[in-house]
Design an enzyme around this catalytic site. Sequence first.
Site, short mmCIF file in Angstrom:
data_model
loop_
_atom_site.label_atom_id
_atom_site.label_comp_id
_atom_site.label_asym_id
_atom_site.label_seq_id
_atom_site.Cartn_x
_atom_site.Cartn_y
_atom_site.Cartn_z
CG ASP A 1 -8.32 -7.31 14.09
OD1 ASP A 1 -9.10 -6.48 14.61
OD2 ASP A 1 -7.14 -7.42 14.45
CG ASP B 1 -2.34 -0.48 0.80
OD1 ASP B 1 -2.49 -0.98 -0.32
OD2 ASP B 1 -3.27 -0.36 1.61
#
Length: 687
Positions: free
Chosen positions: A444, A139
Amino acid sequence: MGGDGYLPLFETREARGRIAFRLFSISIFVGVCLIWLYRATHVPREGIGRWAWFGMFGAELWFGFYWILTQTVRWSPVYHYTFKERLSERYEDELPGVDIFVCTADPTIEPLMLVINTVLSLIAYDYPPNKLAIYLSDDGGSDLTFYALLEASNFSRSWIPFCKKFKVDPRSPAAYFSEASEPHNFHYKEEWSTIKKLYEEMEGRIESVVEVGKVSEEIQVKHKGFFEWNSVLNSRNHQTILQILIDGRDPNALDDEGFVMPTLVYLSREKRPQHHHNFKAGALNALIRVSSEISNGPIILNVDCDVYSNNAAAVRDALCFFMDEDKGSEIGFVQYPQRFMNITKNDIYSNSLRLLTKVELSGMDSYGGPMYIGTGCFFRRECLSGKEYCEDYKSDRKKGTQRHGMETLEELEERAKGFASSTYELGTQWGKEMGLKYGCLVEDVLTGLAIHCKGWKSIYFDPSRDAFLGLAPTTLLQSLVQHKRWVEGHLQIVFSRHCPFIQGHGKIKLPHQMAYCFFNLWPLHAIPTVYYAVIPPIYLLHGIPLFPEITSPWLVPFSYVIIAKYTYSLAEHLWHGETLKAWWNDQRIWLYRKTSAYLIGTVGAVLNLLGITKSAFTITAKVLDDELSKRDSDDILALFGGAEQERKEGNEGARVQAWFRICRGVGHVARLESGRRSGLMEKRDSG
C-alpha cells in the site's frame, strides 16, 4: 469563495498554533546540536569508554536525524472540510459510479459474520444504488464465504430500504443493533424488530453452516454458483469463480420497496500452485480488471474485510474532493483514517495509531498528500491503471461499462473470468506500472508513493464522524507480529530503487520525500535504542560515565531535550483525547516494539536483502474476543500472563522471564514465516 462566484466543494485550513510549535521545535534542535557538540568535543582520550562514547555519539546522531524527519509531518499540518450540499445541488444527476472492493482470505481467521457486516454496511451507502457496485474477493476460495454473501444479498433487500427510511448510521447491522436501543415509536419499533429478527435468522443460518464446515446439498441446489466448487481441488488450486449475485442494471433486481439495488459480485480468482499470486495486491489488481468489465466505476474504494462503514455519507465526502472544479482534477486518492472499535480506554497495546491518524498524515497533506495505508481509501481508477497526471486532465464522470449487445449475465461472467486468471498478468505491467505494486510487504505504501511520483496528489480527510471502524490486534503477540511485518516492508522500500529519495527525486517535493522516509526509517530505531538502553547502565556499574556530571553546564541540553520531548508528547496525547495511562502505555509499548519486533524485523529485512530468507505475508486474526475487549488498560496481566502476580509474590525476575517468553514467541513466528514455501501461504493471500 473564488472568482466569478465560484464556491468550492471543500476547503483547507492550516492548523492552529503552528508558530508556537515551530519556535519550540527550533529550541529542541538547538539542544540536539549542543548534545552533538558535547559528544564531539569530550571524547575520552583512552580506555574502554572511548568506543562506547563513539557508539553513544552514533545513536544520538541517528536520534537527531530522525527527529528532523519527524518535524516534516508536524511542521505545517492542514485539515479539510467538505460541502456535501453543494455537491448535491450541482451534480446529483451526474454522480460517478463507485466500485467498492472488499478482500478476505480465510473464513476461520476472518469470521464470516464480520465480513458480511462489512459488505452490508457498504451496500447500504447513502448513494444512488444504480451507481454502486460491491465486489468481495475471496482468496480462500471457500463455498462458505459464497454462501454467506448469498445470504447477505437476500437480507440486503430489506436492510437497504430500512437504512434509508430511518437514516440508520452505522449501517453495519451488528454495530447498529449493538448500539441502538429498541425505539418507542410504534411504527419504527415494528420495523426495527422485524429487521432485527431477519438479521438474527441470517446470522443463525450462516453460523450453522460454519459449524458444520460445509454447505448442505439442499442449499447448493438452490443456486447455480455452488456447482463451481465441484471442480475445485483446494483453496490453492482452482479455476476462477465469479458470480454476480445482484445485477444493478437488471430492472428486476429490486429491494422490498421496489427500488433498484446496487451490484453485488463474488470473486475467487484462479489459483494454481505453479504461479505466485502476490497476496492482497494480486487480489486487488484482479478486482480492478474484473470490475472494469462489469461496472467500471471511475471511483474505487477499498476496505479490509473487518472494516465496516461507520458513516453513510463517506462516498459523498470523498467526491467533494474529486469533483471540485478548481483542484479536484489533480487528486488521485482520498485517504480516510484507520480507526478501531475495540480499543480499550487506556489502549494497553498502543494500537490506536492516534498520532498517525490525527497528526502525521495531516502533516503530509501540506506537501502533496498522505501515503496510502491499505484500507478506507477512494481512488481514481485512472491513477490505479498507471495513468500519469497532466495539467489538462479532465475526468469522465459518466464513464462506465457498456454491455455487448444482447449479452446475458452468464456471458458477462464468463468474459470477466478471464481477467482473474492466474496467467493474465504474465508479460504485462500489472504489479509494476499498473495497479498495486508487487514485491513488498507494505504494498500500500509503495503504491501510494508511485501514484505521487506520477504527479497525482492525495487528500487526508478525517470527518467528525469516523468513516470506517476496524479491529486492532487483541493480544500483544499479534501486535508485535503485525509491526514486524511492517518493519520488513518499510525496510524493503528503503533498500531498493523505490526509496523515496531515489524514486521521488525530481518528482515530489523534498519535504514529501522526507515525510515518506519518516515512516520508512522508523524500524531502524531498534539498533540505537537497544544500544542506548544497554550500554550506559553497564558502563555505569563499572564507574565509567557516558553523560555529563550533574554539576556540568553540558547537562542542560540533555535535560532540556529529554524533559521537553516527553512533556510535548504527553500534551499531544492529551490534546487528542488520550488518557495519562494511555500515554504511559504508549511509551512502554514502543520500547517493547523497538527491542523485539523492530529488531527481529530489521534482521529479517537484512536476511531477505541478502537472499538468505524470503519475506512472508501474514494476516492478523480478526476474531474479537469479548474478554480481551474488556481488559482495563492498567491490567498488566494482559501483557505478561502471570508475571506481574509472581512479582507481587516476591519473584522480581518474573518480568524479565515473561519478556523473554514474548521475544521467543515473536522469534518463533518469524522463523515460521521465513520457512514457509510460497505455495503454503496462498491460503492467506489477502489481509
